[in-house]
Design an enzyme around this catalytic site. Structure first.
Site, PDB file in Angstrom:
ATOM      1  N   GLU A  17       0.840  -1.210   0.000  1.00  0.00           N
ATOM      2  CA  GLU A  17       0.000   0.000   0.000  1.00  0.00           C
ATOM      3  C   GLU A  17       0.872   1.256   0.000  1.00  0.00           C
ATOM      4  O   GLU A  17       1.893   1.304   0.684  1.00  0.00           O
ATOM      5  CB  GLU A  17      -0.891   0.012   1.253  1.00  0.00           C
ATOM      6  CG  GLU A  17      -1.799   1.242   1.309  1.00  0.00           C
ATOM      7  CD  GLU A  17      -2.755   1.211   2.480  1.00  0.00           C
ATOM      8  OE1 GLU A  17      -3.656   0.353   2.491  1.00  0.00           O
ATOM      9  OE2 GLU A  17      -2.588   2.038   3.394  1.00  0.00           O
ATOM     10  N   ASP A 109     -13.035   7.997   7.881  1.00  0.00           N
ATOM     11  CA  ASP A 109     -13.289   8.411   9.270  1.00  0.00           C
ATOM     12  C   ASP A 109     -14.177   9.647   9.257  1.00  0.00           C
ATOM     13  O   ASP A 109     -14.084  10.470   8.345  1.00  0.00           O
ATOM     14  CB  ASP A 109     -11.963   8.707   9.988  1.00  0.00           C
ATOM     15  CG  ASP A 109     -11.248   7.407  10.347  1.00  0.00           C
ATOM     16  OD1 ASP A 109     -11.945   6.417  10.664  1.00  0.00           O
ATOM     17  OD2 ASP A 109     -10.011   7.382  10.293  1.00  0.00           O
ATOM     18  N   TYR A 148     -12.234  -5.625  10.240  1.00  0.00           N
ATOM     19  CA  TYR A 148     -11.520  -5.304  11.471  1.00  0.00           C
ATOM     20  C   TYR A 148     -11.461  -6.504  12.412  1.00  0.00           C
ATOM     21  O   TYR A 148     -12.410  -6.758  13.164  1.00  0.00           O
ATOM     22  CB  TYR A 148     -12.220  -4.114  12.164  1.00  0.00           C
ATOM     23  CG  TYR A 148     -12.275  -2.910  11.247  1.00  0.00           C
ATOM     24  CD1 TYR A 148     -11.299  -1.926  11.291  1.00  0.00           C
ATOM     25  CD2 TYR A 148     -13.286  -2.802  10.274  1.00  0.00           C
ATOM     26  CE1 TYR A 148     -11.321  -0.856  10.410  1.00  0.00           C
ATOM     27  CE2 TYR A 148     -13.310  -1.738   9.389  1.00  0.00           C
ATOM     28  CZ  TYR A 148     -12.326  -0.771   9.459  1.00  0.00           C
ATOM     29  OH  TYR A 148     -12.331   0.283   8.575  1.00  0.00           O
ATOM     30  N   LYS A 168     -22.057  -5.575   3.589  1.00  0.00           N
ATOM     31  CA  LYS A 168     -21.171  -5.063   2.524  1.00  0.00           C
ATOM     32  C   LYS A 168     -20.929  -6.142   1.471  1.00  0.00           C
ATOM     33  O   LYS A 168     -20.947  -5.877   0.275  1.00  0.00           O
ATOM     34  CB  LYS A 168     -19.814  -4.614   3.112  1.00  0.00           C
ATOM     35  CG  LYS A 168     -19.884  -3.381   3.965  1.00  0.00           C
ATOM     36  CD  LYS A 168     -18.563  -2.631   4.066  1.00  0.00           C
ATOM     37  CE  LYS A 168     -17.562  -3.225   4.997  1.00  0.00           C
ATOM     38  NZ  LYS A 168     -16.492  -2.261   5.378  1.00  0.00           N
ATOM     39  N   GLN A 179      -7.777  -4.470   8.760  1.00  0.00           N
ATOM     40  CA  GLN A 179      -7.011  -3.477   9.501  1.00  0.00           C
ATOM     41  C   GLN A 179      -5.742  -4.179  10.006  1.00  0.00           C
ATOM     42  O   GLN A 179      -5.721  -5.403  10.140  1.00  0.00           O
ATOM     43  CB  GLN A 179      -7.877  -2.984  10.680  1.00  0.00           C
ATOM     44  CG  GLN A 179      -7.240  -1.966  11.582  1.00  0.00           C
ATOM     45  CD  GLN A 179      -6.834  -0.705  10.843  1.00  0.00           C
ATOM     46  OE1 GLN A 179      -5.827  -0.726  10.099  1.00  0.00           O
ATOM     47  NE2 GLN A 179      -7.561   0.365  11.021  1.00  0.00           N
TER      48      GLN A 179
HETATM   49  P1  FAD Z   1     -18.045   0.874   7.383  1.00  0.00           P
HETATM   50  O1  FAD Z   1     -17.957  -0.453   6.762  1.00  0.00           O
HETATM   51  O2  FAD Z   1     -19.156   1.756   6.958  1.00  0.00           O
HETATM   52  O3  FAD Z   1     -18.105   0.651   8.964  1.00  0.00           O
HETATM   53  C1  FAD Z   1     -17.941   1.747   9.856  1.00  0.00           C
HETATM   54  C2  FAD Z   1     -18.680   1.464  11.159  1.00  0.00           C
HETATM   55  O4  FAD Z   1     -20.099   1.517  10.922  1.00  0.00           O
HETATM   56  C3  FAD Z   1     -18.420   0.075  11.717  1.00  0.00           C
HETATM   57  O5  FAD Z   1     -18.438   0.184  13.116  1.00  0.00           O
HETATM   58  C4  FAD Z   1     -19.608  -0.755  11.225  1.00  0.00           C
HETATM   59  O6  FAD Z   1     -19.890  -1.873  12.059  1.00  0.00           O
HETATM   60  C5  FAD Z   1     -20.720   0.292  11.310  1.00  0.00           C
HETATM   61  N1  FAD Z   1     -21.825   0.060  10.358  1.00  0.00           N
HETATM   62  C6  FAD Z   1     -21.720  -0.313   9.055  1.00  0.00           C
HETATM   63  N2  FAD Z   1     -22.954  -0.386   8.494  1.00  0.00           N
HETATM   64  C7  FAD Z   1     -23.845  -0.047   9.465  1.00  0.00           C
HETATM   65  C8  FAD Z   1     -25.263   0.077   9.524  1.00  0.00           C
HETATM   66  N3  FAD Z   1     -26.038  -0.194   8.467  1.00  0.00           N
HETATM   67  N4  FAD Z   1     -25.838   0.465  10.710  1.00  0.00           N
HETATM   68  C9  FAD Z   1     -25.092   0.732  11.795  1.00  0.00           C
HETATM   69  N5  FAD Z   1     -23.717   0.626  11.798  1.00  0.00           N
HETATM   70  C10 FAD Z   1     -23.127   0.255  10.659  1.00  0.00           C
HETATM   71  N6  FAD Z   1      -9.492   5.805   5.388  1.00  0.00           N
HETATM   72  C11 FAD Z   1      -9.310   6.792   4.466  1.00  0.00           C
HETATM   73  O7  FAD Z   1      -9.708   7.946   4.722  1.00  0.00           O
HETATM   74  N7  FAD Z   1      -8.694   6.539   3.264  1.00  0.00           N
HETATM   75  C12 FAD Z   1      -8.234   5.316   2.921  1.00  0.00           C
HETATM   76  O8  FAD Z   1      -7.675   5.138   1.837  1.00  0.00           O
HETATM   77  C13 FAD Z   1      -8.413   4.248   3.856  1.00  0.00           C
HETATM   78  N8  FAD Z   1      -7.991   2.985   3.560  1.00  0.00           N
HETATM   79  C14 FAD Z   1      -8.255   1.968   4.443  1.00  0.00           C
HETATM   80  C15 FAD Z   1      -7.869   0.657   4.101  1.00  0.00           C
HETATM   81  C16 FAD Z   1      -8.110  -0.390   4.985  1.00  0.00           C
HETATM   82  C17 FAD Z   1      -7.712  -1.795   4.596  1.00  0.00           C
HETATM   83  C18 FAD Z   1      -8.710  -0.142   6.248  1.00  0.00           C
HETATM   84  C19 FAD Z   1      -8.935  -1.270   7.223  1.00  0.00           C
HETATM   85  C20 FAD Z   1      -9.091   1.149   6.608  1.00  0.00           C
HETATM   86  C21 FAD Z   1      -8.882   2.219   5.709  1.00  0.00           C
HETATM   87  N9  FAD Z   1      -9.262   3.522   6.012  1.00  0.00           N
HETATM   88  C22 FAD Z   1      -9.064   4.545   5.102  1.00  0.00           C
HETATM   89  C23 FAD Z   1      -9.890   3.824   7.303  1.00  0.00           C
HETATM   90  C24 FAD Z   1     -11.443   3.709   7.246  1.00  0.00           C
HETATM   91  O9  FAD Z   1     -11.951   4.721   6.413  1.00  0.00           O
HETATM   92  C25 FAD Z   1     -11.968   3.859   8.661  1.00  0.00           C
HETATM   93  O10 FAD Z   1     -11.614   2.741   9.430  1.00  0.00           O
HETATM   94  C26 FAD Z   1     -13.455   4.156   8.801  1.00  0.00           C
HETATM   95  O11 FAD Z   1     -13.708   4.562  10.132  1.00  0.00           O
HETATM   96  C27 FAD Z   1     -14.398   2.998   8.485  1.00  0.00           C
HETATM   97  O12 FAD Z   1     -14.455   2.713   7.164  1.00  0.00           O
HETATM   98  P2  FAD Z   1     -15.238   1.386   6.645  1.00  0.00           P
HETATM   99  O13 FAD Z   1     -15.231   1.445   5.191  1.00  0.00           O
HETATM  100  O14 FAD Z   1     -14.708   0.188   7.318  1.00  0.00           O
HETATM  101  O15 FAD Z   1     -16.719   1.729   7.213  1.00  0.00           O
END
Ligand code: FAD
Length: 292
Positions: A17, A109, A148, A168, A179
């Protein structure tokens, strides 16, 4: 090439990455670092979108560059939480125009200034919203998502987190990248639980080589990861000696990767953080294992 073709080909994969520059003036040095990593011919490279202070503007430039100049498949990250539907649609169309085949669909985030807002009015609340939009665009992308092993920091519990992860996958997410984690048992446990929940897509293990002591606090803050005593001892002993710490951190990450491969986790993604020397050392430590 689609990332799922790489993840499902029955061979072990090692990918890296990188992140885009934080400022316009840093573009050349970041480009140089990403080219040096691409020369290692990893299985694929992912390019973050605004994470870790990098700007989002260059994500596609870097992805396109690596793909065209080095033939390395790329995975472009895309976040949605602070973007309107229009912006997201433009980004998706732009990716398609530039020949990007793979997208890591993320929520991102929540910016501090949005934390107290009424979320129901947002165009995107969760990554699943972005996955739906990518699918609805009709473009032929291979979509990945994040997961995660130590649960997402905002989740109430692991059961809830896995339930949303399944949403998803059901929406069209074809693989998941984890993560960072520093104790492989956490991943093995997580895998058991998600497979039981009916999530069968390939899981790519995300490994972060910690190469300086300062990174430790940052990594824990970002990911909430558990630090095993074995890792803490290493930081205590070598943390004040930069060269020794780097060597020890690379050895620890290598050891984690070998254990993952040995236990049937075929796909590993290294958070190489624009450090070609770290990527190169890890790859060469695994050269016979990977047949490279
Ligand atoms: P989601 O899948 O939407 O989950 C976020 C939270 O919401 C979780 O607690 C989940 O359980 C909850 N949730 C999901 N759906 C629902 C629902 N329907 N109702 C209630 N709760 C729900 N950040 C960046 O800014 N840029 C990047 O390029 C980037 N790359 C990443 C790459 C990896 C491999 C990882 C692990 C993280 C990365 N991140 C990046 C960080 C990521 O954006 C954050 O961890 C963010 O807080 C969550 O993103 P997500 O896509 O996992 O969110």
């Amino acid at each position: 090439m689609k990332i799922t073709e790489i993840l499902n080909n029955g061979k072990m994969s090692l990918s890296f990455e990188v992140f885009p520059p934080k400022t316009d003036t840093a573009f050349e040095s970041v480009q140089h670092a990403t080219h040096e990593i691409a020369k290692l011919k990893p299985s694929y490279m992912s390019i973050t979108y605004g994470a870790g202070g990098g700007t989002s503007r260059y994500t596609l430039d870097i992805a396109e560059d690596i793909m065209k100049d080095y033939g390395v498949p790329t995975l472009a990250h895309l976040t949605c939480v602070s973007s309107s539907k229009e912006t997201v649609h433009e980004r998706i169309a732009e990716m398609n125009k530039r020949g990007i085949k793979n997208v890591l669909a993320l929520r991102g985030d929540i910016p501090a200034e949005m934390e107290n807002e009424d979320r129901s009015s947002w165009d995107h609340q969760f990554a699943v919203d972005l996955i739906h939009e990518i699918k609805e665009s009709g473009f032929d992308f291979c979509i990945g998502g994040a997961c995660y092993p130590e649960i997402h920091p905002e989740s109430l519990n692991q059961k809830e987190d896995i339930k949303h992860l399944k949403e998803k996958v059901d929406a069209g997410c074809e693989f998941l990248t984890t993560q960072m984690f520093f104790d492989n048992n956490l991943l093995y446990n997580f895998l058991y639980k998600i497979r039981e929940a009916g999530i069968t897509v390939p899981i790519v293990a995300g490994i972060m080589p910690i190469t300086n002591a300062k990174q430790v606090d940052r990594a824990i803050k970002l990911s909430g990861s558990f630090m095993p005593q074995r890792f803490k001892s290493l930081v205590d002993k070598f943390g004040s000696d930069p060269l020794a710490m780097k060597q020890a951190g690379i050895a620890y990450a290598t050891d984690q990767i070998i254990d993952l491969y040995a236990n049937g986790i075929e796909n590993v993604h290294v958070y190489s953080m624009n450090k070609p020397d770290v990527a190169q050392k890890i790859q060469s430590n695994l050269s016979d294992i990977l047949g490279k």
